[in-house]
Design a protein around this motif. Structure first.
Motif, PDB file in Angstrom:
ATOM      1  N   THR A 168       1.683  50.979  30.878  1.00  0.00           N
ATOM      2  CA  THR A 168       1.290  52.196  30.185  1.00  0.00           C
ATOM      3  C   THR A 168       0.755  53.198  31.203  1.00  0.00           C
ATOM      4  OG1 THR A 168       0.102  53.111  28.284  1.00  0.00           O
ATOM      5  CG2 THR A 168      -1.074  51.498  29.594  1.00  0.00           C
ATOM      6  N   PHE A 169       0.333  54.335  30.701  1.00  0.00           N
ATOM      7  CA  PHE A 169      -0.087  55.428  31.563  1.00  0.00           C
ATOM      8  C   PHE A 169      -1.380  55.999  31.013  1.00  0.00           C
ATOM      9  CE2 PHE A 169      -0.341  59.694  33.051  1.00  0.00           C
ATOM     10  CZ  PHE A 169       0.143  59.629  34.336  1.00  0.00           C
ATOM     11  N   VAL A 219       2.835  64.770  27.108  1.00  0.00           N
ATOM     12  CA  VAL A 219       2.403  63.583  27.828  1.00  0.00           C
ATOM     13  C   VAL A 219       2.112  62.425  26.872  1.00  0.00           C
ATOM     14  CG1 VAL A 219       0.467  62.699  29.149  1.00  0.00           C
ATOM     15  CG2 VAL A 219       1.571  64.818  29.835  1.00  0.00           C
ATOM     16  N   MET A 254       6.973  54.370  33.996  1.00  0.00           N
ATOM     17  CA  MET A 254       7.192  53.339  32.989  1.00  0.00           C
ATOM     18  C   MET A 254       8.574  52.706  33.124  1.00  0.00           C
ATOM     19  SD  MET A 254       4.868  54.631  29.835  1.00  0.00           S
ATOM     20  CE  MET A 254       5.052  53.127  28.908  1.00  0.00           C
ATOM     21  N   ASN A 255       9.537  53.469  33.627  1.00  0.00           N
ATOM     22  CA  ASN A 255      10.834  52.854  33.905  1.00  0.00           C
ATOM     23  C   ASN A 255      10.751  51.881  35.073  1.00  0.00           C
ATOM     24  OD1 ASN A 255      12.755  53.517  32.042  1.00  0.00           O
ATOM     25  ND2 ASN A 255      13.253  55.484  32.987  1.00  0.00           N
ATOM     26  N   GLY A 266      -6.977  24.801  27.299  1.00  0.00           N
ATOM     27  CA  GLY A 266      -7.831  24.738  28.475  1.00  0.00           C
ATOM     28  C   GLY A 266      -9.100  25.569  28.362  1.00  0.00           C
ATOM     29  N   PRO A 305      -1.027  64.605  34.953  1.00  0.00           N
ATOM     30  CA  PRO A 305       0.127  63.881  34.414  1.00  0.00           C
ATOM     31  C   PRO A 305       1.238  64.819  33.976  1.00  0.00           C
ATOM     32  CG  PRO A 305      -1.668  63.887  32.836  1.00  0.00           C
ATOM     33  CD  PRO A 305      -2.190  64.551  34.064  1.00  0.00           C
ATOM     34  N   SER A 306       2.474  64.423  34.229  1.00  0.00           N
ATOM     35  CA  SER A 306       3.603  65.167  33.685  1.00  0.00           C
ATOM     36  C   SER A 306       4.557  64.168  33.038  1.00  0.00           C
ATOM     37  CB  SER A 306       4.326  65.924  34.800  1.00  0.00           C
ATOM     38  OG  SER A 306       5.106  65.017  35.545  1.00  0.00           O
ATOM     39  N   VAL A 307       5.345  64.666  32.097  1.00  0.00           N
ATOM     40  CA  VAL A 307       6.279  63.807  31.387  1.00  0.00           C
ATOM     41  C   VAL A 307       7.194  63.091  32.378  1.00  0.00           C
ATOM     42  CG1 VAL A 307       8.250  63.819  29.835  1.00  0.00           C
ATOM     43  CG2 VAL A 307       6.212  65.142  29.278  1.00  0.00           C
ATOM     44  N   THR A 330      -4.941  22.299  37.021  1.00  0.00           N
ATOM     45  CA  THR A 330      -5.170  23.683  37.430  1.00  0.00           C
ATOM     46  C   THR A 330      -4.536  23.945  38.789  1.00  0.00           C
ATOM     47  OG1 THR A 330      -7.326  22.865  38.090  1.00  0.00           O
ATOM     48  CG2 THR A 330      -7.249  24.283  36.178  1.00  0.00           C
ATOM     49  N   MET A 338       8.139  55.677  25.731  1.00  0.00           N
ATOM     50  CA  MET A 338       8.516  54.710  26.760  1.00  0.00           C
ATOM     51  C   MET A 338       8.094  53.299  26.360  1.00  0.00           C
ATOM     52  SD  MET A 338      10.153  56.508  28.845  1.00  0.00           S
ATOM     53  CE  MET A 338      10.447  55.345  30.152  1.00  0.00           C
ATOM     54  N   HIS A 341       4.315  36.418  40.321  1.00  0.00           N
ATOM     55  CA  HIS A 341       3.630  36.772  39.081  1.00  0.00           C
ATOM     56  C   HIS A 341       2.741  37.974  39.323  1.00  0.00           C
ATOM     57  CE1 HIS A 341       5.039  33.338  36.845  1.00  0.00           C
ATOM     58  NE2 HIS A 341       4.977  32.705  37.990  1.00  0.00           N
ATOM     59  N   VAL A 374     -17.369  31.198  33.914  1.00  0.00           N
ATOM     60  CA  VAL A 374     -16.869  31.945  32.769  1.00  0.00           C
ATOM     61  C   VAL A 374     -15.740  32.840  33.275  1.00  0.00           C
ATOM     62  CG1 VAL A 374     -17.487  33.554  30.950  1.00  0.00           C
ATOM     63  CG2 VAL A 374     -19.183  31.959  31.845  1.00  0.00           C
ATOM     64  N   MET A 381      -7.327  27.226  34.727  1.00  0.00           N
ATOM     65  CA  MET A 381      -7.637  27.189  33.302  1.00  0.00           C
ATOM     66  C   MET A 381      -8.949  26.466  33.036  1.00  0.00           C
ATOM     67  SD  MET A 381      -4.275  26.447  31.131  1.00  0.00           S
ATOM     68  CE  MET A 381      -3.219  26.436  32.534  1.00  0.00           C
ATOM     69  N   ILE A 382      -9.109  25.327  33.713  1.00  0.00           N
ATOM     70  CA  ILE A 382     -10.315  24.565  33.465  1.00  0.00           C
ATOM     71  C   ILE A 382     -11.200  24.718  34.686  1.00  0.00           C
ATOM     72  CG2 ILE A 382     -11.220  22.285  32.974  1.00  0.00           C
ATOM     73  CD1 ILE A 382      -8.242  21.698  32.073  1.00  0.00           C
ATOM     74  N   SER A 383     -12.248  25.508  34.589  1.00  0.00           N
ATOM     75  CA  SER A 383     -13.134  25.641  35.728  1.00  0.00           C
ATOM     76  C   SER A 383     -14.514  25.939  35.198  1.00  0.00           C
ATOM     77  CB  SER A 383     -12.650  26.751  36.644  1.00  0.00           C
ATOM     78  OG  SER A 383     -12.969  27.988  36.081  1.00  0.00           O
ATOM     79  N   ILE A 402       5.508  60.136  34.113  1.00  0.00           N
ATOM     80  CA  ILE A 402       5.261  59.057  33.154  1.00  0.00           C
ATOM     81  C   ILE A 402       6.541  58.266  32.912  1.00  0.00           C
ATOM     82  CG2 ILE A 402       4.694  58.540  30.749  1.00  0.00           C
ATOM     83  CD1 ILE A 402       2.840  60.987  30.816  1.00  0.00           C
ATOM     84  N   VAL A 403       7.622  59.008  32.667  1.00  0.00           N
ATOM     85  CA  VAL A 403       8.904  58.350  32.408  1.00  0.00           C
ATOM     86  C   VAL A 403       9.300  57.501  33.616  1.00  0.00           C
ATOM     87  CG1 VAL A 403      11.366  58.764  32.111  1.00  0.00           C
ATOM     88  CG2 VAL A 403       9.722  60.036  30.732  1.00  0.00           C
ATOM     89  N   ILE A 432     -12.615  25.923  27.674  1.00  0.00           N
ATOM     90  CA  ILE A 432     -13.698  24.958  27.499  1.00  0.00           C
ATOM     91  C   ILE A 432     -14.724  25.416  26.477  1.00  0.00           C
ATOM     92  CG2 ILE A 432     -15.564  23.771  28.705  1.00  0.00           C
ATOM     93  CD1 ILE A 432     -13.802  23.538  31.056  1.00  0.00           C
TER      94      ILE A 432
END
Lengths: 129, 461
Positions: A105-106, B86, A99-100, B435, A90-92, B373, B93, A79, A6, A1-3, A95-96, B437
């Motif tokens: 998203t797709f 599509v 996403m399951n 955090g 793409p086909s339905v 961090t 979903m 994580h 940028v 977080m703090i570095s 996608i289903v 900055i």
């Protein structure tokens, strides 16, 4: 977080199509750090070392790998970043399924730069909130 | 017993087809409009919903999807449409559909999908059940020190009765937690728990808040309003900082405790209450009583069963356990891996006196976890207040022997003090900006690189 640096979001692209990746890398290079791998071989290591904010993965990798296997691999991580699935046909049904399995998203590969950026921004925003 | 499905579709032909197709394996309920669907959703134990995307107006199905999830978050919904596209698939979903299929899907495929959906529902229910268990844990009194074990024992001893309990203890020791734990362990756990902070409510509104008022009781009271006592019903009403209760209200509370009766403000009708009363105070009610600020009869009525919550300095054996607990919570809230403290930092926690008790400990852990961090939280991430007390007192006690030594020590002390002020300021600033900055620098109006330098100097980088 703090570095000192940028904060620039890293996008991990998993795709075996070099031409397509080169194309979108040019479009996205100014806004994000792009990492590209062609198969799922080292996906967990790459996530741990490069800490991508988003994974952009093709549904079909090579002849015998499907992008769906990615989700079983991500389950091992504490994580995992959000996954945007893409495909040039793409086909339905896919996608289903994607996403399951956990894709947020797709995106069809025919999407232009505006659509691509707006999808990425939306996912990044949802991730932060 | 067959599983029950709900089919929502305004096309009678398709409803009939589906019922015929699935009728042998499932109990199929059908709704041709939303009102009927809602009535079924509210009254029947459903396992899966099949919803037409183009039901009613254009693509209304997607909006109903959310309404269904509000009624029952675990219920899987399969969206059905004439021509699955599509674009709408992604949208469906995202909004939480379990699946999205076209009306031409084969019967076998549909049955497999419904079975998958039922499995998903069982999984969701199980997750919800686990979540509820975790939530229940929320009011656990953590710690294995003798003081804490004694506290848990006293709570268990009184929880099951309807006994009024007075909970005493310093600020931040967790008196409300004890009250909630009593409620949770009693047979009133499914009844309301209403907290009433006697110090937070202005004197002239207090009785109004507590007892409610009748319409027309005073200017602006155009509707009857129930008070906290009424809201507590046959649950628990918890009076926090009871020592601050105004004297008129004290008399009325005594009547509630003894006769279980009260009147609304502006009302003539006497009302009965079944609520159990718990009260907490961080001041010594004996003193308040001697000064005439607290009624003697009320005091004796309350203190019949008293639970004293020990300050953290008397249960230091619990610190490690509590710290771990707050670290897990911090990680959960920030969605990061669980961090840990270095040995030095933990030692500092054990040396410090914790005048603000567990509340102070919790804040210290959460802010240190936010600032660090790395996975390991070091002593430099702690609020200097927690660290300096023990170590600095050594040099503060030392008496300088010469003018030169005094001069050096004076300079050192001044530097340390100004560094501490700086660190405190920066720490709060970072917490406020999570955090970030750049944002922090912008707010205080200095350049980002200067802020970096300051952070480095204070060991916060």
């Amino acid at each position: 977080m703090i570095s000192g640096v940028v904060q620039e979001d890293t996008i991990l692209i998993i795709d075996d199509d070099d031409v397509y990746v080169e194309d979108i890398a040019i479009m996205l290079r100014n806004k994000y750090r792009i990492i590209h791998i062609k198969s799922l071989d080292r996906v967990c290591e790459t996530i741990i070392t490069d800490k991508p904010s988003i994974i952009l993965s093709d549904m079909f990798l090579g002849d015998d790998e499907t992008g769906m296997e990615l989700f079983s691999m991500l389950e091992k991580l504490d994580h995992a970043p959000p996954v945007v699935m893409m495909s040039d046909r793409p086909s339905v049904k896919v996608i289903v399924e994607a996403m399951n399995r956990g894709a947020v998203t797709f995106m069809p590969k025919s999407a232009g730069v505006d659509e691509l950026t707006s999808i990425l921004e939306q996912v990044l925003e949802d991730r932060k909130s | 017993m067959k599983a029950t499905l709900l089919i929502i579709d305004d096309d009678p032909g398709f409803r009939e087809d589906l019922t015929l197709l699935l009728g042998s394996s499932y109990d199929c309920l059908v709704a041709a409009d939303w009102a009927r669907a809602e009535a079924i959703l509210e009254s029947e134990a459903l396992e899966v919903v099949l919803l037409d995307l183009l039901f009613g107006d254009m693509a209304k199905g997607i909006d109903y999807l959310e309404t269904i999830h509000k009624l029952d978050p675990a219920l899987p919904v399969i969206l059905i449409t004439e021509h699955a596209s599509v674009d709408t698939a992604v949208e469906a979903m995202k909004r939480g559909a379990f699946s999205y299929i076209s009306k031409s899907t084969s019967p076998d495929e549909l049955t497999i999908l419904i079975e998958k959906a039922r499995q998903e529902r069982r999984l969701r229910l199980r997750t919800r059940h686990l979540q509820e268990e975790v939530n229940q844990d929320y009011y656990r009194i953590l710690g294995e020190s003798p003081a804490t074990k004694g506290l848990r024992q006293k709570i268990a001893q009184v929880a099951q009765s309807a006994q009024t309990v007075l909970i005493t203890g310093e600020s931040g020791t967790g008196k409300e937690l004890v009250a909630r734990r009593i409620h949770q362990q009693s047979d009133r756990s499914s009844k309301p728990f209403i907290a009433f902070n006697c110090a937070a409510i202005p004197r002239d509104l207090l009785e109004n808040e507590l007892f409610g008022h009748e319409a027309g009781a005073f200017t602006g009271a155009n509707k009857r309003k129930p008070g906290k006592l009424e809201l507590a019903a046959d649950g628990v009403l918890f009076f926090d900082e009871i020592g601050e209760l105004a004297s008129d209200a004290q008399g009325k509370l005594l009547r509630v405790l003894e006769e279980r009766e009260y009147e609304r403000v502006g009302g003539v009708k006497t009302l009965q209450t079944e609520a159990r009363i718990l009260a907490a105070t961080n001041i010594d009610l004996h003193d308040a009583m001697r000064d005439g600020r607290f009624r003697e009869d009320l005091f004796y009525r309350l203190e019949m069963f008293t639970i004293h919550v020990p300050p953290l300095r008397e249960r230091k054996g619990d610190i490690t356990l509590l710290v771990d607990h707050f670290l897990v919570r911090a990680a959960h809230e920030m969605k990061t891996p669980v961090k840990h403290f270095s040995k030095e930092a933990l030692d500092a926690f054990h040396t410090y006196d914790w005048p603000g008790n567990i509340r102070e400990l919790r804040n210290a852990v959460l802010s240190a976890a936010l600032i660090a961090t790395e996975e390991e939280i070091g002593i430099r991430h702690l609020n200097p207040r927690l660290v300096t007390k023990g170590s600095a007192s050594g040099s503060a006690d030392r008496v300088p022997a010469t003018w030169a030594e005094m001069d050096t020590m004076r300079q050192e002390a001044a530097d340390a003090a100004s560094r501490e002020v700086e660190t405190r300021f920066l720490r709060e600033l970072l917490i406020r900006h999570s955090g970030n900055i750049s944002k922090a620098a912008e707010q205080i109006g200095i350049h980002r690189s200067n802020l970096h330098r300051m952070l480095k100097r204070c060991g916060l980088d």
